[in-house]
Every structure is written in structure tokens, then in C-alpha cells.
Design a protein around this motif. Structure first.
Motif, PDB file in Angstrom:
ATOM      1  N   LEU A  56      -9.601   6.381 -15.778  1.00  0.00           N
ATOM      2  CA  LEU A  56     -10.806   5.852 -15.141  1.00  0.00           C
ATOM      3  C   LEU A  56     -10.456   5.685 -13.675  1.00  0.00           C
ATOM      4  O   LEU A  56     -11.122   5.782 -12.673  1.00  0.00           O
ATOM      5  CB  LEU A  56     -11.194   4.564 -15.853  1.00  0.00           C
ATOM      6  CG  LEU A  56     -12.188   4.983 -17.025  1.00  0.00           C
ATOM      7  CD1 LEU A  56     -12.429   3.230 -17.697  1.00  0.00           C
ATOM      8  CD2 LEU A  56     -13.266   5.564 -16.798  1.00  0.00           C
ATOM      9  N   LEU A  57      -9.281   4.779 -13.734  1.00  0.00           N
ATOM     10  CA  LEU A  57      -8.838   4.815 -12.291  1.00  0.00           C
ATOM     11  C   LEU A  57      -8.568   5.850 -11.351  1.00  0.00           C
ATOM     12  O   LEU A  57      -9.004   5.835 -10.058  1.00  0.00           O
ATOM     13  CB  LEU A  57      -7.699   3.720 -12.240  1.00  0.00           C
ATOM     14  CG  LEU A  57      -7.680   2.371 -12.991  1.00  0.00           C
ATOM     15  CD1 LEU A  57      -6.429   1.451 -13.021  1.00  0.00           C
ATOM     16  CD2 LEU A  57      -8.791   1.484 -11.988  1.00  0.00           C
ATOM     17  N   ILE A  58      -7.803   6.840 -11.952  1.00  0.00           N
ATOM     18  CA  ILE A  58      -7.582   8.174 -11.134  1.00  0.00           C
ATOM     19  C   ILE A  58      -9.022   8.536 -10.634  1.00  0.00           C
ATOM     20  O   ILE A  58      -9.304   9.185  -9.655  1.00  0.00           O
ATOM     21  CB  ILE A  58      -6.801   8.997 -11.863  1.00  0.00           C
ATOM     22  CG1 ILE A  58      -5.312   8.454 -12.133  1.00  0.00           C
ATOM     23  CG2 ILE A  58      -6.698  10.299 -11.386  1.00  0.00           C
ATOM     24  CD1 ILE A  58      -4.576   9.251 -12.907  1.00  0.00           C
ATOM     25  N   VAL A 110       0.787  -1.092  -0.131  1.00  0.00           N
ATOM     26  CA  VAL A 110      -0.148   0.074   0.061  1.00  0.00           C
ATOM     27  C   VAL A 110       1.091   1.143  -0.063  1.00  0.00           C
ATOM     28  O   VAL A 110       1.762   1.465   0.871  1.00  0.00           O
ATOM     29  CB  VAL A 110      -0.588   0.170   1.253  1.00  0.00           C
ATOM     30  CG1 VAL A 110      -1.777   1.375   1.264  1.00  0.00           C
ATOM     31  CG2 VAL A 110      -1.989  -1.187   1.234  1.00  0.00           C
ATOM     32  N   VAL A 111       0.650   2.350  -0.965  1.00  0.00           N
ATOM     33  CA  VAL A 111       1.335   3.251  -1.244  1.00  0.00           C
ATOM     34  C   VAL A 111       0.423   4.431  -0.560  1.00  0.00           C
ATOM     35  O   VAL A 111      -0.508   4.672  -1.109  1.00  0.00           O
ATOM     36  CB  VAL A 111       1.911   3.669  -2.488  1.00  0.00           C
ATOM     37  CG1 VAL A 111       2.770   4.999  -2.544  1.00  0.00           C
ATOM     38  CG2 VAL A 111       2.804   2.545  -3.037  1.00  0.00           C
ATOM     39  N   VAL A 112       0.689   5.065   0.480  1.00  0.00           N
ATOM     40  CA  VAL A 112       0.033   6.227   0.902  1.00  0.00           C
ATOM     41  C   VAL A 112       0.259   7.430   0.635  1.00  0.00           C
ATOM     42  O   VAL A 112       1.538   7.840   0.728  1.00  0.00           O
ATOM     43  CB  VAL A 112      -0.057   6.129   2.688  1.00  0.00           C
ATOM     44  CG1 VAL A 112      -0.826   6.918   3.165  1.00  0.00           C
ATOM     45  CG2 VAL A 112      -0.381   4.731   3.244  1.00  0.00           C
ATOM     46  N   ARG A 113      -0.621   8.159  -0.095  1.00  0.00           N
ATOM     47  CA  ARG A 113      -0.219   9.503  -0.656  1.00  0.00           C
ATOM     48  C   ARG A 113      -0.895  10.658   0.242  1.00  0.00           C
ATOM     49  O   ARG A 113      -1.939  10.388   0.832  1.00  0.00           O
ATOM     50  CB  ARG A 113      -1.025   9.540  -2.117  1.00  0.00           C
ATOM     51  CG  ARG A 113      -0.236   8.626  -3.103  1.00  0.00           C
ATOM     52  CD  ARG A 113      -0.950   8.735  -4.600  1.00  0.00           C
ATOM     53  NE  ARG A 113      -1.284  10.246  -4.623  1.00  0.00           N
ATOM     54  CZ  ARG A 113      -0.571  11.202  -5.175  1.00  0.00           C
ATOM     55  NH1 ARG A 113       0.627  11.223  -5.217  1.00  0.00           N
ATOM     56  NH2 ARG A 113      -1.224  12.312  -5.423  1.00  0.00           N
ATOM     57  N   GLY A 114      -0.205  11.649   0.217  1.00  0.00           N
ATOM     58  CA  GLY A 114      -0.615  12.742   0.752  1.00  0.00           C
ATOM     59  C   GLY A 114      -1.000  12.886   2.404  1.00  0.00           C
ATOM     60  O   GLY A 114      -0.326  11.903   3.038  1.00  0.00           O
ATOM     61  N   ARG A 115      -2.162  13.295   2.811  1.00  0.00           N
ATOM     62  CA  ARG A 115      -2.263  13.393   4.161  1.00  0.00           C
ATOM     63  C   ARG A 115      -3.187  12.010   4.440  1.00  0.00           C
ATOM     64  O   ARG A 115      -3.596  11.126   3.558  1.00  0.00           O
ATOM     65  CB  ARG A 115      -3.574  14.299   4.510  1.00  0.00           C
ATOM     66  CG  ARG A 115      -3.197  15.817   4.219  1.00  0.00           C
ATOM     67  CD  ARG A 115      -4.274  16.689   4.433  1.00  0.00           C
ATOM     68  NE  ARG A 115      -4.808  16.562   5.796  1.00  0.00           N
ATOM     69  CZ  ARG A 115      -3.917  17.397   6.949  1.00  0.00           C
ATOM     70  NH1 ARG A 115      -2.939  18.097   6.601  1.00  0.00           N
ATOM     71  NH2 ARG A 115      -4.504  17.267   8.110  1.00  0.00           N
ATOM     72  N   PRO A 116      -2.753  11.630   5.815  1.00  0.00           N
ATOM     73  CA  PRO A 116      -3.329  10.145   6.309  1.00  0.00           C
ATOM     74  C   PRO A 116      -4.650  10.192   6.142  1.00  0.00           C
ATOM     75  O   PRO A 116      -5.551  11.216   6.319  1.00  0.00           O
ATOM     76  CB  PRO A 116      -2.695   9.966   7.640  1.00  0.00           C
ATOM     77  CG  PRO A 116      -2.623  11.433   8.099  1.00  0.00           C
ATOM     78  CD  PRO A 116      -1.957  12.468   6.891  1.00  0.00           C
ATOM     79  N   THR A 117      -5.346   8.753   5.998  1.00  0.00           N
ATOM     80  CA  THR A 117      -6.651   8.825   5.672  1.00  0.00           C
ATOM     81  C   THR A 117      -7.069   7.948   7.048  1.00  0.00           C
ATOM     82  O   THR A 117      -6.737   6.577   7.044  1.00  0.00           O
ATOM     83  CB  THR A 117      -6.811   7.846   4.370  1.00  0.00           C
ATOM     84  OG1 THR A 117      -6.066   6.670   4.508  1.00  0.00           O
ATOM     85  CG2 THR A 117      -6.624   8.798   3.227  1.00  0.00           C
ATOM     86  N   GLY A 118      -7.430   8.631   7.816  1.00  0.00           N
ATOM     87  CA  GLY A 118      -8.021   7.960   9.084  1.00  0.00           C
ATOM     88  C   GLY A 118      -9.241   7.165   8.926  1.00  0.00           C
ATOM     89  O   GLY A 118      -9.970   7.093   8.011  1.00  0.00           O
ATOM     90  N   LEU A 176      -1.009   6.442 -11.760  1.00  0.00           N
ATOM     91  CA  LEU A 176      -1.875   6.147 -10.455  1.00  0.00           C
ATOM     92  C   LEU A 176      -1.196   6.320  -9.145  1.00  0.00           C
ATOM     93  O   LEU A 176      -1.828   7.180  -8.172  1.00  0.00           O
ATOM     94  CB  LEU A 176      -2.304   4.653 -10.759  1.00  0.00           C
ATOM     95  CG  LEU A 176      -3.311   4.188  -9.482  1.00  0.00           C
ATOM     96  CD1 LEU A 176      -4.715   4.995  -9.997  1.00  0.00           C
ATOM     97  CD2 LEU A 176      -3.592   2.825  -9.537  1.00  0.00           C
ATOM     98  N   ILE A 177       0.186   6.186  -9.019  1.00  0.00           N
ATOM     99  CA  ILE A 177       0.958   6.267  -7.985  1.00  0.00           C
ATOM    100  C   ILE A 177       1.108   7.746  -7.608  1.00  0.00           C
ATOM    101  O   ILE A 177       1.060   8.417  -6.408  1.00  0.00           O
ATOM    102  CB  ILE A 177       2.449   5.594  -7.813  1.00  0.00           C
ATOM    103  CG1 ILE A 177       2.105   3.994  -7.652  1.00  0.00           C
ATOM    104  CG2 ILE A 177       3.163   5.939  -6.758  1.00  0.00           C
ATOM    105  CD1 ILE A 177       3.174   3.284  -7.842  1.00  0.00           C
ATOM    106  N   GLN A 178       1.205   8.478  -8.775  1.00  0.00           N
ATOM    107  CA  GLN A 178       1.595   9.872  -8.610  1.00  0.00           C
ATOM    108  C   GLN A 178       0.356  10.734  -8.642  1.00  0.00           C
ATOM    109  O   GLN A 178       0.082  11.986  -7.950  1.00  0.00           O
ATOM    110  CB  GLN A 178       2.308  10.513  -9.931  1.00  0.00           C
ATOM    111  CG  GLN A 178       3.789   9.825  -9.760  1.00  0.00           C
ATOM    112  CD  GLN A 178       4.600  10.111 -11.029  1.00  0.00           C
ATOM    113  OE1 GLN A 178       4.067  11.042 -11.899  1.00  0.00           O
ATOM    114  NE2 GLN A 178       5.628   9.432 -11.209  1.00  0.00           N
ATOM    115  N   HIS A 179      -0.874  10.269  -9.093  1.00  0.00           N
ATOM    116  CA  HIS A 179      -2.101  11.398  -9.256  1.00  0.00           C
ATOM    117  C   HIS A 179      -3.188  10.630  -8.560  1.00  0.00           C
ATOM    118  O   HIS A 179      -4.242  11.458  -8.264  1.00  0.00           O
ATOM    119  CB  HIS A 179      -2.192  11.526 -10.445  1.00  0.00           C
ATOM    120  CG  HIS A 179      -1.229  12.053 -11.539  1.00  0.00           C
ATOM    121  ND1 HIS A 179      -0.816  13.633 -11.137  1.00  0.00           N
ATOM    122  CD2 HIS A 179      -0.174  11.751 -12.610  1.00  0.00           C
ATOM    123  CE1 HIS A 179       0.424  13.816 -11.849  1.00  0.00           C
ATOM    124  NE2 HIS A 179       0.477  12.673 -12.591  1.00  0.00           N
ATOM    125  N   ALA A 180      -3.427   9.549  -8.045  1.00  0.00           N
ATOM    126  CA  ALA A 180      -4.402   8.930  -7.288  1.00  0.00           C
ATOM    127  C   ALA A 180      -4.727   9.840  -5.934  1.00  0.00           C
ATOM    128  O   ALA A 180      -3.953  10.487  -5.455  1.00  0.00           O
ATOM    129  CB  ALA A 180      -4.070   7.585  -6.823  1.00  0.00           C
TER     130      ALA A 180
END
Length: 299
Positions: free
Chosen positions: A252-254, A149-157, A285-289
């Protein structure tokens, strides 16, 4: 959806690539929320390559030449404090940390053999510098022995709303991803959105016509429905929506990630998702999801 969905778990540890950076902290917070729902031990692994000529600079560490006992102690203190703080704020969870020396990709891949899940931040410093910009990310996601799992940006609580999304193209790896996505949707008690992108060859757009493309889409949907039946029987409480489209998969995935809490893909695919983690689709996807990205190669 019922309140007591059962999700199989092998209770293998959650391995977190940790270097003290903000994104690594977000990855740790994601892992802690995951372990709160599916109790597993959490191991923080600080991995770096010491330089034999130039000095090494780490977070909060004075530049030095390896071997440097003081730098090593500072790193161990950093990881130990992060593990202790996490355990203190999440009573009942087993959290520990360790420092590993060597190439990050190889060590994380090897450590993933004993893990049920590997969690990384999208950017790092110290040993994880450029982790998701080059060969290290490709190696880890393509060769890890557990989902990554690659976590992008702020944490998702845990309070974040949103569905789990998954890209499926019928390949073996995407079907593994589908099973993982069902488990995560059941674990978080949220809907599952299944995306099947079908990208015809350029000449098909011109020659086949709208009727033939519609027939092809119907064929892809029928194949997907067959794959869904197995998992819907295992997780009957998971609400499922399906999107099939003759379009580029990355877009589509983004889009599917915009209101999602997690988007899941396999490491390799066929058709529109071929080479997912070796080419532009995975990088986009990794850069823009807009949410964490789970990459499933083995279970």
C-alpha cells in the motif's frame, strides 16, 4: 488550498550526507528545494572511515593510505566546491560543508542532534558505500535525533506535482510522522494522503468473516479520524484523503508513493507496521518507493 499556509519551523539546519555521488547530489538538490521553501542553513557533511591498512579510494581522489594530506585536501575541495556551487545557484541560502572522520552512522546520528532534518541519498560511494544496504541505514534512520529523508532516484525539484503520503498505524512514532507529513503538505501546498494498513492474523481471515473485518476497519478509521482532527485544526488548508485497507502495508505504501513527492513513516509501529525500520517493510519502501522517503523518530 490557500497560498499562505504557515508551517512552524525551528530553523535548525538541514544536514546533508554528501560524498559527491549522483544520489548525494540528488539529496542536496532536494535539501536546497526544501530550504528555499522553509529557509534554513544547509550543512554538507562528508563522513568516511579511513582504513588503517588498505588504501582508501574516494570520488576523484587518488588511492592512498591514511593519513594522506593530499587526499584530505581533495575531499575538502570536493565538499567546498559543492557548497559554493549550491550557494551560488540559490542566493540567500546559507550553505557550508565540512569533512568528518569516523564511523558514518555514529557521526551522522550525533550531528543530527543539532539538525532539523537529515537528508541522504539512497546510494553512495566513499564513506557512504552501501549506506542503505545494511546496518548503517538502519542505525541512522532508527536513531537519528531528527527526521531523515532518503532521496531515491532523480532529484525531485519544486516543479514536481504530487501529494505527500504518510503511513499511520496509531503508534506514537506514526503520529509523529503524521504531524511531519501535515507540515510538509502545507509547506509544498499539496494534498495529504493518509494510509492506514491493517493486517489481521492469518486465522482472523478465516474465522472472523467479512462483516467482522469491515467492523475492524471501521474501528481503525475512527481511531485515525481522531488523530487527524488535531492536525486538520492546525493546517485547515491541507486537503486530506484517507485510505484504510486490510492488506500488507508495504504494498500500500509503495503504491501510495507512485504519484507522491514524499512519503512519510515512523521508525517503529504496531500491528501491520511493527518493526518498520528493522524488517522487510522499511527495506521495501526505501528500495522500491517512487519518491523520497521521510523517516520520523523524533521531532
Amino acid at each position: 488550498m490557500g497560498e499562505h499556509s504557515t508551517v512552524p519551523s525551528n530553523h535548525a539546519e538541514i544536514l546533508v550526507g554528501y560524498d559527491g555521488s549522483p544520489d548525494a547530489t540528488a539529496a542536496l538538490e532536494w535539501a536546497l528545494d526544501q530550504a528555499r521553501r522553509d529557509p534554513r542553513p544547509i550543512r554538507l557533511a562528508y563522513v568516511f572511515e579511513w582504513l588503517t591498512v588498505a588504501g582508501w579510494v574516494g570520488p576523484g581522489v587518488t588511492p592512498g593510505i591514511w593519513p594522506d594530506a593530499q587526499a584530505r585536501r581533495q575531499v575538502e575541495e570536493l565538499v567546498g566546491k559543492a557548497a559554493a556551487d549550491a550557494a551560488a545557484t540559490h542566493p540567500g541560502l546559507d550553505v557550508r560543508g565540512e569533512v568528518l572522520d569516523g564511523p558514518p552512522a555514529l557521526l551522522l546520528e550525533e550531528a543530527s542532534r543539532q539538525a532539523g532534518l537529515l537528508v541522504l541519498g539512497s546510494r553512495g560511494h566513499g564513506g557512504f558505500a552501501g549506506l542503505l544496504a545494511g546496518s548503517t541505514a538502519v542505525a541512522v534512520t532508527a536513531h537519528a535525533h531528527c527526521p531523515v529523508v532518503v532521496v531515491r532516484g532523480r532529484p525531485t525539484g519544486g516543479d514536481r506535482a504530487g501529494h505527500v503520503a504518510v503511513g499511520v498505524d496509531g503508534s506514537e512514532h506514526s503520529l509523529l510522522a503524521l504531524g511531519f507529513a501535515f507540515e510538509q503538505a502545507a509547506l509544498h501546498q499539496v494534498p495529504l494522503h493518509v494510509v492506514r494498513a491493517w493486517q489481521p492474523r492469518r486465522d482472523q481471515w478465516h474465522l472472523d468473516g467479512e462483516q467482522a473485518r469491515d467492523a475492524a476497519l471501521a474501528e481503525h478509521r475512527a481511531e485515525l479520524d481522531e488523530a487527524l482532527r488535531r492536525w486538520q485544526g492546525t493546517f485547515p488548508d491541507v486537503e486530506v484523503t484517507v485510505e484504510t485497507a486490510a492488506a500488507a502495508p508495504a504494498g500500500l505504501l509503495i503504491d501510495a508513493s507512485r504519484n507522491a513527492r514524499l512519503i512519510v513513516v515512523g521508525t517503529r509501529g504496531r500491528g501491520g507496521l511493527r518493526g518498520m525500520l528493522l524488517g522487510s517493510v522499511s527495506q521495501q519502501l526505501i528500495q522500491h518507493a517512487h519518491c523520497p522517503v521521510a523517516v520520523v523518530r523524533e521531532r
